[in-house]
Design an enzyme around this catalytic site. Structure first.
Site, PDB file in Angstrom:
ATOM      1  N   HIS A 152     -18.528  -6.334 -16.505  1.00 34.24           N
ATOM      2  CA  HIS A 152     -17.850  -7.635 -16.699  1.00 34.24           C
ATOM      3  C   HIS A 152     -18.834  -8.729 -16.257  1.00 34.24           C
ATOM      4  O   HIS A 152     -19.966  -8.783 -16.737  1.00 34.24           O
ATOM      5  CB  HIS A 152     -16.533  -7.593 -15.913  1.00 34.24           C
ATOM      6  CG  HIS A 152     -15.572  -8.703 -16.143  1.00 34.24           C
ATOM      7  ND1 HIS A 152     -15.687  -9.630 -17.146  1.00 34.24           N
ATOM      8  CD2 HIS A 152     -14.425  -9.050 -15.468  1.00 34.24           C
ATOM      9  CE1 HIS A 152     -14.669 -10.478 -17.094  1.00 34.24           C
ATOM     10  NE2 HIS A 152     -13.895 -10.156 -16.065  1.00 34.24           N
ATOM     11  N   HIS A 161     -19.137  -6.041 -26.685  1.00 38.32           N
ATOM     12  CA  HIS A 161     -17.920  -6.673 -26.179  1.00 38.32           C
ATOM     13  C   HIS A 161     -16.708  -5.947 -26.715  1.00 38.32           C
ATOM     14  O   HIS A 161     -16.723  -5.472 -27.852  1.00 38.32           O
ATOM     15  CB  HIS A 161     -17.861  -8.147 -26.600  1.00 38.32           C
ATOM     16  CG  HIS A 161     -16.930  -8.940 -25.756  1.00 38.32           C
ATOM     17  ND1 HIS A 161     -15.591  -9.022 -26.004  1.00 38.32           N
ATOM     18  CD2 HIS A 161     -17.166  -9.655 -24.626  1.00 38.32           C
ATOM     19  CE1 HIS A 161     -15.033  -9.764 -25.065  1.00 38.32           C
ATOM     20  NE2 HIS A 161     -15.954 -10.154 -24.216  1.00 38.32           N
ATOM     21  N   ASP A 204     -23.249 -13.113 -21.282  1.00 41.56           N
ATOM     22  CA  ASP A 204     -24.097 -12.851 -20.124  1.00 41.56           C
ATOM     23  C   ASP A 204     -25.572 -12.687 -20.461  1.00 41.56           C
ATOM     24  O   ASP A 204     -26.402 -12.616 -19.563  1.00 41.56           O
ATOM     25  CB  ASP A 204     -23.603 -11.590 -19.393  1.00 41.56           C
ATOM     26  CG  ASP A 204     -22.249 -11.806 -18.749  1.00 41.56           C
ATOM     27  OD1 ASP A 204     -22.046 -12.906 -18.215  1.00 41.56           O
ATOM     28  OD2 ASP A 204     -21.408 -10.905 -18.794  1.00 41.56           O
TER      29      ASP A 204
HETATM   30  N1  CMC Z   1     -25.591  -1.070 -24.959  1.00 37.90           N
HETATM   31  C1  CMC Z   1     -25.658   0.082 -25.668  1.00 37.90           C
HETATM   32  N2  CMC Z   1     -24.576   0.620 -26.262  1.00 37.90           N
HETATM   33  C2  CMC Z   1     -23.411  -0.034 -26.164  1.00 37.90           C
HETATM   34  C3  CMC Z   1     -23.297  -1.234 -25.447  1.00 37.90           C
HETATM   35  C4  CMC Z   1     -24.452  -1.754 -24.833  1.00 37.90           C
HETATM   36  N3  CMC Z   1     -24.391  -2.884 -24.128  1.00 37.90           N
HETATM   37  N4  CMC Z   1     -22.011  -1.652 -25.497  1.00 37.90           N
HETATM   38  C5  CMC Z   1     -21.349  -0.737 -26.212  1.00 37.90           C
HETATM   39  N5  CMC Z   1     -22.181   0.244 -26.616  1.00 37.90           N
HETATM   40  C6  CMC Z   1     -21.865   1.415 -27.438  1.00 37.90           C
HETATM   41  C7  CMC Z   1     -21.319   2.539 -26.574  1.00 37.90           C
HETATM   42  O1  CMC Z   1     -22.338   3.369 -26.098  1.00 37.90           O
HETATM   43  C8  CMC Z   1     -20.392   3.230 -27.542  1.00 37.90           C
HETATM   44  O2  CMC Z   1     -21.176   3.995 -28.418  1.00 37.90           O
HETATM   45  P1  CMC Z   1     -20.632   5.404 -28.994  1.00 37.90           P
HETATM   46  O3  CMC Z   1     -19.407   5.058 -29.793  1.00 37.90           O
HETATM   47  O4  CMC Z   1     -21.763   5.917 -29.806  1.00 37.90           O
HETATM   48  O5  CMC Z   1     -20.308   6.241 -27.786  1.00 37.90           O
HETATM   49  C9  CMC Z   1     -19.804   2.076 -28.357  1.00 37.90           C
HETATM   50  O6  CMC Z   1     -20.795   1.051 -28.309  1.00 37.90           O
HETATM   51  C10 CMC Z   1     -18.511   1.534 -27.787  1.00 37.90           C
HETATM   52  O7  CMC Z   1     -18.743   1.214 -26.415  1.00 37.90           O
HETATM   53  P2  CMC Z   1     -17.619   1.132 -25.319  1.00 37.90           P
HETATM   54  O8  CMC Z   1     -18.275   1.163 -23.986  1.00 37.90           O
HETATM   55  O9  CMC Z   1     -16.538   2.124 -25.579  1.00 37.90           O
HETATM   56  O10 CMC Z   1     -17.026  -0.307 -25.637  1.00 37.90           O
HETATM   57  P3  CMC Z   1     -16.066  -1.112 -24.707  1.00 37.90           P
HETATM   58  O11 CMC Z   1     -15.248  -1.956 -25.578  1.00 37.90           O
HETATM   59  O12 CMC Z   1     -15.374  -0.228 -23.744  1.00 37.90           O
HETATM   60  O13 CMC Z   1     -17.110  -1.962 -23.840  1.00 37.90           O
HETATM   61  C11 CMC Z   1     -18.424  -3.509 -22.786  1.00 37.90           C
HETATM   62  C12 CMC Z   1     -17.321  -3.297 -23.832  1.00 37.90           C
HETATM   63  C13 CMC Z   1     -18.652  -4.999 -22.637  1.00 37.90           C
HETATM   64  C14 CMC Z   1     -17.962  -2.945 -21.457  1.00 37.90           C
HETATM   65  C15 CMC Z   1     -19.721  -2.799 -23.262  1.00 37.90           C
HETATM   66  O14 CMC Z   1     -20.134  -3.359 -24.473  1.00 37.90           O
HETATM   67  C16 CMC Z   1     -20.813  -2.851 -22.218  1.00 37.90           C
HETATM   68  O15 CMC Z   1     -20.827  -2.026 -21.313  1.00 37.90           O
HETATM   69  N6  CMC Z   1     -21.736  -3.845 -22.322  1.00 37.90           N
HETATM   70  C17 CMC Z   1     -22.779  -4.027 -21.316  1.00 37.90           C
HETATM   71  C18 CMC Z   1     -22.238  -4.784 -20.109  1.00 37.90           C
HETATM   72  C19 CMC Z   1     -21.987  -6.229 -20.437  1.00 37.90           C
HETATM   73  O16 CMC Z   1     -22.808  -6.907 -21.034  1.00 37.90           O
HETATM   74  N7  CMC Z   1     -20.833  -6.736 -19.985  1.00 37.90           N
HETATM   75  C20 CMC Z   1     -20.454  -8.158 -20.181  1.00 37.90           C
HETATM   76  C21 CMC Z   1     -19.337  -8.283 -21.170  1.00 37.90           C
HETATM   77  S1  CMC Z   1     -19.083  -9.958 -21.783  1.00 37.90           S
HETATM   78  C22 CMC Z   1     -18.731 -10.945 -20.425  1.00 37.90           C
HETATM   79  C23 CMC Z   1     -17.603 -10.503 -19.606  1.00 37.90           C
HETATM   80  O17 CMC Z   1     -16.511 -10.281 -20.056  1.00 37.90           O
HETATM   81  O18 CMC Z   1     -17.823 -10.401 -18.411  1.00 37.90           O
END
Ligand code: CMC
Length: 416
Positions: free
Chosen positions: A258, A297, A353
């Site tokens: 987050h 996201h 971010d």
């Molecule tokens: N880098 C590489 N792969 C990613 C990323 C990333 N940043 N984000 C998602 N994926 C891939 C993930 O590996 C998965 O792939 P697969 O289907 O092959 O297993 C797929 O995309 C879906 O990912 P998820 O983790 O299930 O998606 P989610 O909706 O649960 O996660 C998230 C959203 C923001 C937690 C995630 O994108 C992430 O961890 N991003 C990096 C951390 C980040 O930048 N967070 C800030 C978010 S925006 C500001 C805020 O709200 O604070």
């Protein structure tokens, strides 16, 4: 860099965002389970609806962010943090008299109670992660408020305004303490954003820097049912008090999935070192199945509009600052690589971010303080949504599907 140039960039970013359109992407199929009746479970509550709201809307398909009907591009160009906070809390733009009264109230609350400085002097508060220091001292603000337990809407509204003002002051003081500096009084002649920069850096910002901090505070102020907002609302739905609920919000924002991502992005960019190493770094991250901070996201399946604004603004800073120039070149390279490799296939683009930390770094702010700045802004969204929900409060109480054993036998300890 002038304020006009900054506004030109925001208008250009708005045009780019308007041209962009992505196909609707369906959520992954829910897991169907038979317990005790047939139910659907989406991990991480994906797609679950927690409540109705009139506060803000994230259009994840088209990459739009709206507060009370106002587009984030428009607010970034014309508004400031005080006005945007009023909008989120009260559902309309203040007129001149309302703005003046609200601004005076915020300024009236800006100084901290003197007892808080005892807490700020504690060794652990100086050395802990600043988000930990922030929730400790926010909790102290509650402990020092004799009326904190009065959970009537009117009293919680007053506490909300106090916290919108004082979280920034706490962030400013924590930033100073970490540098070994003495606390400084907030400057009541400055607007909210300028005072935050002043307290964190020790110097009064110019007009453009103030505008950049205002944009950052506006763009982080609210974002749908994000993890920290939901956490704060869940805490408050038990009729806990506003301080405790905001502490809950801060603890959730701290995590790297987050708000904590903005800090981690900077460490990654520094680790990459030079733009030519970005490709190799990303290849390794993919092989290790590591998430790249600042990308992806839950709701946006398009380029985050906040990143659309921040990216070009970092470019301005890069022109006059060689360190930012190098980090920005690495960031641009990584942005291009990931959009190319993950954009179409997985709808993964930069989020808020990815570029925000470079703006703060350009202001001379320590990396560990990036997430506290996020909190100093999101406090408006947390409190607005808590107050909206409190009007017709109902305890949040979902269920979990029990998949464990149901007939375990108790065996005495000496027989196990
Ligand atoms: N880098 C590489 N792969 C990613 C990323 C990333 N940043 N984000 C998602 N994926 C891939 C993930 O590996 C998965 O792939 P697969 O289907 O092959 O297993 C797929 O995309 C879906 O990912 P998820 O983790 O299930 O998606 P989610 O909706 O649960 O996660 C998230 C959203 C923001 C937690 C995630 O994108 C992430 O961890 N991003 C990096 C951390 C980040 O930048 N967070 C800030 C978010 S925006 C500001 C805020 O709200 O604070």
């Amino acid at each position: 860099m002038s304020v006009n140039e900054i506004n030109d960039k925001i208008r250009e970013a708005a045009k780019v965002a308007a041209q962009y359109h992505t196909d609707n992407v369906g959520a992954p199929a829910a897991t169907r389970l038979e317990w005790p009746v047939a139910v659907s479970v989406n991990k991480g509550l994906e797609g679950a609806i927690a409540c109705e709201t009139k506060i803000g809307y994230v259009d994840g398909v088209n990459g739009r962010l709206v507060y009370r009907g106002h587009d984030s591009f428009e607010l970034s160009e014309h508004s400031n943090f005080e006005e945007t906070s009023y909008l989120l809390l009260y559902g309309k733009m203040p007129n001149a008299a309302e703005y003046k009264a609200f601004d005076e109230k915020l300024k009236g609350y800006r100084k901290l109670p003197h007892e808080i400085y005892d807490a700020l002097k504690l060794g652990a508060v100086k050395t802990a992660h600043p988000m930990t220091s922030l929730y400790i001292t926010t909790g102290m603000l509650g402990a020092l408020d004799q009326k904190s337990e009065d959970v009537s809407w009117q009293n919680q509204e007053e506490i909300a305004i106090r916290l919108i003002s004082r979280i920034s002051t706490l962030v400013g003081e924590i930033a100073r303490l970490r540098k070994g500096l003495e606390p400084v009084e907030p400057d009541l002649s400055l607007g909210h954003a300028a005072n935050l920069v002043y307290m964190m850096t020790g110097s009064k910002p110019d007009e453009a820097t103030t505008k950049l901090m205002d944009i950052a505070l506006i763009l982080h102020a609210d974002h749908g049912m994000n993890a920290s907002t939901f956490t704060a609302m869940v805490a408050n739905s038990s009729l806990s008090d506003m301080y405790s609920s905001v502490v809950a919000g801060i603890t959730s924002l701290k995590g790297s999935l987050h708000g904590g991502a903005n800090e981690k992005v900077l460490y990654d960019l520094e680790e990459i070192g030079t733009p030519d190493k970005a490709e190799e770094w990303f290849k390794k991250a993919r092989e290790e199945k590591r998430k790249v901070m600042g990308f992806g996201h839950r709701v946006y399946k398009a380029y985050d509009p906040r990143a659309r604004i921040f990216g070009p603004l970092v470019e301005f800073m890069a022109r006059r600052n060689p360190e930012i120039n190098n980090l920005y070149s690495i960031a641009k390279k990584l942005d291009a690589i990931i959009c190319e490799q993950f954009g179409k296939e997985k709808k993964i683009f930069p989020n808020v971010d990815f570029y925000s930390g470079l703006i703060y770094r350009g202001m001379g702010i320590e990396t560990a303080m990036f997430t506290p700045i996020f909190a100093a802004s999101r406090i408006s969204g947390w409190t607005a949504r808590i107050l909206e929900y409190l009007k017709e409060n109902r305890l949040f109480r979902p269920r979990a599907v029990y998949t464990g054993e149901t007939k375990a036998e108790y065996i005495p300890i000496d027989k196990r």
